[in-house]
Motif scaffolding. Structure first.
Motif, mmCIF file in Angstrom:
data_model
loop_
_atom_site.group_PDB
_atom_site.id
_atom_site.type_symbol
_atom_site.label_atom_id
_atom_site.label_comp_id
_atom_site.label_asym_id
_atom_site.label_seq_id
_atom_site.Cartn_x
_atom_site.Cartn_y
_atom_site.Cartn_z
ATOM 1 N N PHE B 113 16.436 42.492 85.517
ATOM 2 C CA PHE B 113 15.326 41.580 85.816
ATOM 3 C C PHE B 113 14.200 41.654 84.798
ATOM 4 C CE2 PHE B 113 17.466 40.146 89.172
ATOM 5 C CZ PHE B 113 17.061 40.388 90.478
ATOM 6 N N ARG B 114 13.872 42.883 84.399
ATOM 7 C CA ARG B 114 12.721 43.054 83.509
ATOM 8 C C ARG B 114 12.915 42.271 82.220
ATOM 9 N NH1 ARG B 114 8.094 43.097 83.981
ATOM 10 N NH2 ARG B 114 6.676 44.799 83.528
ATOM 11 N N SER B 115 14.128 42.306 81.693
ATOM 12 C CA SER B 115 14.344 41.598 80.431
ATOM 13 C C SER B 115 14.469 40.100 80.670
ATOM 14 C CB SER B 115 15.594 42.129 79.727
ATOM 15 O OG SER B 115 16.705 42.064 80.603
ATOM 16 N N LEU B 116 14.756 39.704 81.917
ATOM 17 C CA LEU B 116 14.886 38.277 82.210
ATOM 18 C C LEU B 116 13.532 37.584 82.252
ATOM 19 C CD1 LEU B 116 17.480 37.776 85.070
ATOM 20 C CD2 LEU B 116 17.468 36.735 82.817
ATOM 21 N N GLY B 117 12.524 38.294 82.719
ATOM 22 C CA GLY B 117 11.256 37.605 82.929
ATOM 23 C C GLY B 117 11.226 37.000 84.309
ATOM 24 N N TRP B 118 10.104 36.351 84.633
ATOM 25 C CA TRP B 118 9.845 35.993 86.019
ATOM 26 C C TRP B 118 10.785 34.952 86.595
ATOM 27 C CZ3 TRP B 118 7.222 38.984 89.102
ATOM 28 C CH2 TRP B 118 6.302 39.857 88.529
ATOM 29 N N TRP B 119 10.867 33.803 85.989
ATOM 30 C CA TRP B 119 11.519 32.724 86.726
ATOM 31 C C TRP B 119 12.917 32.379 86.250
ATOM 32 C CZ3 TRP B 119 12.438 28.804 83.400
ATOM 33 C CH2 TRP B 119 11.653 28.761 82.239
ATOM 34 N N ARG B 120 13.437 33.100 85.241
ATOM 35 C CA ARG B 120 14.758 32.721 84.764
ATOM 36 C C ARG B 120 15.857 33.335 85.620
ATOM 37 N NH1 ARG B 120 13.205 33.669 79.498
ATOM 38 N NH2 ARG B 120 14.876 35.148 79.135
ATOM 39 N N LEU B 121 16.953 32.622 85.735
ATOM 40 C CA LEU B 121 18.094 33.128 86.477
ATOM 41 C C LEU B 121 19.021 33.877 85.533
ATOM 42 C CD1 LEU B 121 18.865 29.994 88.641
ATOM 43 C CD2 LEU B 121 18.002 32.197 89.449
ATOM 44 N N PRO B 122 19.819 34.811 86.069
ATOM 45 C CA PRO B 122 20.720 35.580 85.201
ATOM 46 C C PRO B 122 21.703 34.683 84.459
ATOM 47 C CG PRO B 122 20.579 36.599 87.353
ATOM 48 C CD PRO B 122 19.823 35.316 87.441
ATOM 49 N N SER B 123 21.950 35.014 83.186
ATOM 50 C CA SER B 123 22.858 34.230 82.361
ATOM 51 C C SER B 123 24.223 34.896 82.322
ATOM 52 C CB SER B 123 22.300 34.144 80.948
ATOM 53 O OG SER B 123 22.285 35.459 80.413
ATOM 54 N N VAL C 153 6.137 31.929 95.770
ATOM 55 C CA VAL C 153 7.237 32.806 96.148
ATOM 56 C C VAL C 153 8.473 32.529 95.304
ATOM 57 C CG1 VAL C 153 8.835 33.340 98.003
ATOM 58 C CG2 VAL C 153 6.431 33.193 98.476
ATOM 59 N N GLY C 154 8.716 31.261 95.016
ATOM 60 C CA GLY C 154 9.879 30.912 94.214
ATOM 61 C C GLY C 154 9.824 31.529 92.832
ATOM 62 N N PHE C 155 8.637 31.538 92.266
ATOM 63 C CA PHE C 155 8.436 32.087 90.941
ATOM 64 C C PHE C 155 8.760 33.576 90.885
ATOM 65 C CE2 PHE C 155 6.858 31.013 86.893
ATOM 66 C CZ PHE C 155 6.164 32.084 86.365
ATOM 67 N N THR C 156 8.464 34.283 91.953
ATOM 68 C CA THR C 156 8.629 35.736 91.953
ATOM 69 C C THR C 156 9.779 36.171 92.847
ATOM 70 O OG1 THR C 156 7.025 35.892 93.758
ATOM 71 C CG2 THR C 156 6.189 36.188 91.529
ATOM 72 N N LEU C 157 10.667 35.233 93.207
ATOM 73 C CA LEU C 157 11.638 35.516 94.260
ATOM 74 C C LEU C 157 12.523 36.728 93.996
ATOM 75 C CD1 LEU C 157 12.443 34.489 96.996
ATOM 76 C CD2 LEU C 157 14.227 33.122 95.936
ATOM 77 N N LYS C 158 13.133 36.794 92.802
ATOM 78 C CA LYS C 158 14.062 37.908 92.618
ATOM 79 C C LYS C 158 13.324 39.244 92.570
ATOM 80 C CE LYS C 158 14.801 37.319 87.644
ATOM 81 N NZ LYS C 158 13.735 36.353 87.320
ATOM 82 N N GLU C 159 12.063 39.229 92.054
ATOM 83 C CA GLU C 159 11.294 40.468 92.042
ATOM 84 C C GLU C 159 10.884 40.864 93.460
ATOM 85 O OE1 GLU C 159 10.861 37.964 90.038
ATOM 86 O OE2 GLU C 159 11.319 38.808 88.075
ATOM 87 N N GLN C 160 10.603 39.852 94.316
ATOM 88 C CA GLN C 160 10.256 40.159 95.707
ATOM 89 C C GLN C 160 11.450 40.814 96.402
ATOM 90 O OE1 GLN C 160 7.362 39.909 97.120
ATOM 91 N NE2 GLN C 160 6.192 38.398 95.970
ATOM 92 N N VAL C 161 12.641 40.301 96.120
ATOM 93 C CA VAL C 161 13.831 40.889 96.742
ATOM 94 C C VAL C 161 14.029 42.318 96.238
ATOM 95 C CG1 VAL C 161 16.333 40.762 96.906
ATOM 96 C CG2 VAL C 161 14.988 38.682 97.108
ATOM 97 N N PHE C 162 13.860 42.510 94.943
ATOM 98 C CA PHE C 162 13.980 43.832 94.337
ATOM 99 C C PHE C 162 12.997 44.794 95.009
ATOM 100 C CE2 PHE C 162 14.669 47.240 91.778
ATOM 101 C CZ PHE C 162 14.407 47.202 90.425
#
Lengths: 283, 265, 301
Positions: B113-123, C153-162
């Protein structure tokens, strides 16, 4: 006894009971459970009013169902206790609202269940509170040690050969009885203030649980007393006044703790300086 | 990807993956650890050994930058703060909710996640890195299993995969052997050896001398302060261990350090 | 009585259509935020926030009528979100402290309303909602507030889950849990504001926690939780509104609409619960229940 003196007495007794049982709530971290109970018993009160029976009785019967369902949901792995309390809180309250909406000509007693009406408590209500308070005091006096033991070290308690469910059951009964009999003072919506605040304040200023069990009821009684007096002199509703009095005591305890902390820190800094100086002299 | 970046064997004068010089750490105003001075080279492993409360977790947190450093320096590949993704951290598993609805591969993806940044989905590249990380810890077959359904040892290896998924240069392991059976211990040792071959530097806190002997070239003995640091066999003498554990009654055999009254350590 | 026609015809009426739109938008947000509430165990904090918003609603209403309501609610919601986040972070008895803070705020709200005797009748609407009398302007307000919450929430969604799964891991990875918590709590507060005008302050909690709880019963796959929660909420809203309409028009029974929607949500929860227990019994899962020992445990955030 005039109605105002009766209200004062009721407020003091309810405050003391809430403080005492509130200690159990705070120590066992059941605040949300208690909060859910205050809201979920509302349909019981409405039902009782519709049927024309005593409101505390209706609330008590409702709480049997509620606690049962909450326990069941709480044991499901995917759900848990937070979900259980939340669901019952909102379901119970919505049911109460629905029942009330369907019966618009209900006596005022139902509204007072929600917001409290200490100024119209009957001597029966006061007697009921006194009985529950006496029961609570007996339980704490005779079983307080086991309760504290099982709260802080459930494994050790079980290892020592005790079983947990009697303590659990007892605390549930006490919390439920307190919630049901304390409604007249502050109402369902604000009852949690009287249950949580004096006990939380006591926790801050106490060093042992015994101190908590003594200080919390005193703070609760004071909240009740101050609240009713303030409500008369400032001409505001008694329920919120009592709740704010309790909250005020909690804030006071926090402030005192901060002050004590800074005083202690200053003393420790002085002691450390003195020690260093004496060591330097020796070396 | 993990394999490509580290083809050469580490040279003796390579930049240390981790260099700690005369450092002290504290929790707020309370000093917790003093006089720490050691280094971990790429492809090498250092064992952190000491009694409970000696500061092993504290040192790991200090390297992560999570607690106050009151003196000295810490550098990761010559830099501080360490660039994101350089350090992989494997904590103990007991804090995690066993009913959380997340699969093993989703947990490992969290390491990206950290290298992905906030809003990008995994590639696709991220999915490949996750798959490789699972390969490294030998758990590819359990990728879709819910994390809480894995055994304790598998969860530990899963967290290791998460730490590895971001291709770190420095790996920190906090008592990875606790509660692991022999099969999982062996699997863990194999994984750490594989990572070292790829040039990853490892710092592992442990009670277990088998792990130290199987994997670590150097040992750092701690007891609130640094007792000794150096090549494993030079440092792990009875005298040093007794000093670290603060008791003349301490004994040491092949596998464990025995503290009188505390059983195996 | 025809069961299915009212599901469509009820919404020919503009006020019903508006009510449905409000609930649909709320359901979408509840699907996202509600699942996070469930994963983080924030049910109690959400209850606290619903109570804390009330004084803002009351004071705003007293000062500015129905327009001031919204502004007051927003102000109170944002302040409460930050304060509650900080309390949880710092206080030892955080659950008791939360209860004290939010009931104090709620008391202030009651006192404010009770002083203004002309508005006592309006207290009902504030507490129980005016779903069927939302104006087009209020619909816009609700949609905008919900969109903001969705984006946060959408912007931070995966971090919130983490963070929900492994707080220590997020700290080690370099995130700041406090920042994530404030974002989520503010989003919850925004949903509270939006839902208060629909189902009423006292029933908002249902919107926040029931869809998420149902989703957990339905599936164990993380990313399915969100659409299941949102979908369930939409269906419940639809059925609840139609039910209220049908009862009132053809049955002569005047059901309070907010409470009806909540009870449909809860009925849906009950069905999902029974289905889950039955499925597990059939499938031989004996791990559904935890051990009998303690009946309730302390809260873990």
């Amino acid at each position: 006894m005039g109605y105002f003196e009766q209200a004062l007495l009721a407020a003091v007794l309810i405050g003391a009971l809430s403080g005492l049982v509130g200690t159990l709530v705070v120590l066992r971290q059941r605040t949300f459970f208690a909060q859910a109970l205050t809201h979920a018993t509302f349909p019981g009160a409405v039902g009782a009013a519709i049927l024309g029976v005593s409101i505390p009785l209706g609330a008590a019967i409702a709480s049997l169902f509620i606690v049962g369902i909450m326990t069941m949901i709480g044991r499901i792995n995917r759900q848990g206790n937070q979900v259980a309390s939340g669901i019952l809180l909102t379901a119970g309250f919505a049911l109460g609202v629905l029942l009330q909406g369907l019966n618009p000509s209900l006596p005022v007693k139902v509204d007072s269940y929600l917001v409290g009406s200490i100024l119209t408590v009957t001597s029966n209500d006061v007697t009921l509170v006194a009985v529950v308070l006496a029961f609570a005091v007996l339980v704490i006096v005779f079983l307080g040690k086991q309760i504290v033991f099982s709260t802080f070290d459930a494994n050790g308690y079980r290892a020592a050969g005790y079983r947990e469910w009697p303590i659990e059951l007892l605390t549930l009964v006490l919390i439920t009885a307190t919630v049901v009999t304390a409604m007249p003072a502050v109402g369902a919506i604000l009852a949690i203030a009287l249950i949580a605040a004096p006990a939380a304040a006591a926790r801050i200023v106490s060093r042992t649980t015994t101190q908590m069990f003594v200080i919390a009821p005193v703070l609760g009684a004071v909240s009740g007393l101050v609240g009713v007096l303030l409500s008369r002199s400032l001409d505001v509703a008694a329920g919120p006044a009592i709740a704010l009095a309790a909250a005020g005591l909690f804030m006071l305890a926090l402030v005192l703790q901060r002050l004590a902390g800074t005083v202690r820190a200053a003393h420790e800094a002085d002691a450390r300086r003195a020690l260093r100086r004496s060591l330097r002299l020796k070396a | 990807m993990i394999g490509n970046a580290f083809q050469e064997t580490p040279r003796a004068n390579a930049v240390a993956a981790l260099q700690v010089a005369e450092a002290s750490f504290a929790y707020g105003a309370e000093p917790a650890l003093t006089g720490i001075d050691f280094a971990v080279l790429p492809g090498q492993a250092v064992a952190l050994i000491g009694p409970n409360g000696s500061g092993k977790s504290t040192l790991l947190k200090g390297v992560l930058g999570l607690i106050t450093r009151t003196s000295g320096t810490v550098e990761v590949l010559g830099q501080w703060p360490a660039p994101a993704g350089y350090i992989g951290y494997v904590p103990q598993t007991d804090q995690l909710d066993p009913h959380f609805p997340v699969s093993l591969e989703q947990v490992v993806m969290m390491g990206r996640f950290r290298s992905l940044g906030w809003w990008r989905l995994p590639s696709k590249a991220d999915h490949r890195a996750v798959a490789e990380a699972l390969e490294t810890v030998d758990l590819s077959a359990r990728a879709r299993t819910r994390f809480g359904e894995l055994s304790g040892g598998q969860q530990q290896r899963g967290l290791l995969a998460r730490a590895v998924a971001s291709a770190p240069r420095l790996l920190l392991l906090d008592e990875p052997f606790n509660g692991l059976d022999q099969i999982n211990r062996d699997a863990l040792i194999e994984t750490v050896k594989r990572l070292k071959q790829q040039g990853v530097a490892v710092l592992v806190s442990t009670h277990d001398l088998d792990l130290a002997r199987a994997v670590c070239e150097s040992v750092l003995l701690l007891n609130g302060a640094q007792v000794a640091f150096g090549p494993r066999d030079e440092v792990l003498t009875l005298a040093n261990v007794q000093q670290a554990f603060g008791s003349v009654g301490v004994e040491m055999d092949e596998h464990t350090i025995v503290v009188p009254g505390h059983g195996g350590h | 009585m025809d069961v299915f026609t009212p599901l469509i015809t009820a919404f020919d009426l503009p006020f019903m259509a508006r009510a449905l739109l409000v609930l649909v938008v709320l359901s979408l947000v509840a699907g996202l935020v509600g699942v996070l509430v469930n994963l983080r165990g924030l049910e109690f904090i959400s209850d606290g926030l619903t109570h804390a918003v009330f004084p803002g609603v009351a004071i705003g209403f007293v000062w500015g009528g129905r327009d001031g309501l919204f502004v007051g609610a927003m102000a109170a919601a944002l302040i409460a979100a930050v304060v509650l986040t900080v309390i949880v972070k710092r206080a030892v008895t955080s659950d008791a402290a939360i209860a004290v803070v939010f009931t104090a705020m709620f008391s202030v709200g009651i006192i404010v309303v009770s002083r203004e005797t002309n508005y006592v009748g309006q207290l009902d609407a504030l507490l129980f909602g005016r779903l069927l009398t939302v104006s087009p302007a209020e619909v816009n307000q609700t949609v905008i507030v919900c969109l903001i919450a969705l984006i946060m929430v959408g912007f931070t969604l995966k971090e919130q889950v983490f963070r929900a799964f492994d707080r220590e891991g997020t700290v080690a990875a370099g995130y700041r849990p406090l920042a994530l918590d404030i974002v989520l709590n503010v989003a919850i507060a925004l949903v509270v504001v939006a839902a208060s005008s629909a189902v009423g302050n006292l029933l908002v909690l249902a919107v926040l926690i029931v869809p998420g709880a149902v989703a957990r019963l339905v599936t164990n796959r993380l990313w399915l939780l969100f659409p299941v929660a949102a979908g369930f909420a939409i269906v419940a809203a639809w059925v609840g509104l139609a039910l209220g309409y049908e009862a009132s028009v053809n049955g002569g029974v005047d059901l309070p609409s907010g409470a009806t929607v909540v009870l449909v949500l809860v009925a849906g929860y009950g069905m999902a619960l029974v289905a889950r227990l039955a499925l597990d019994r059939i499938g031989g899962h004996h791990r559904t229940r935890r051990a009998v020992g303690q009946l309730a445990e302390p809260v873990v955030h």
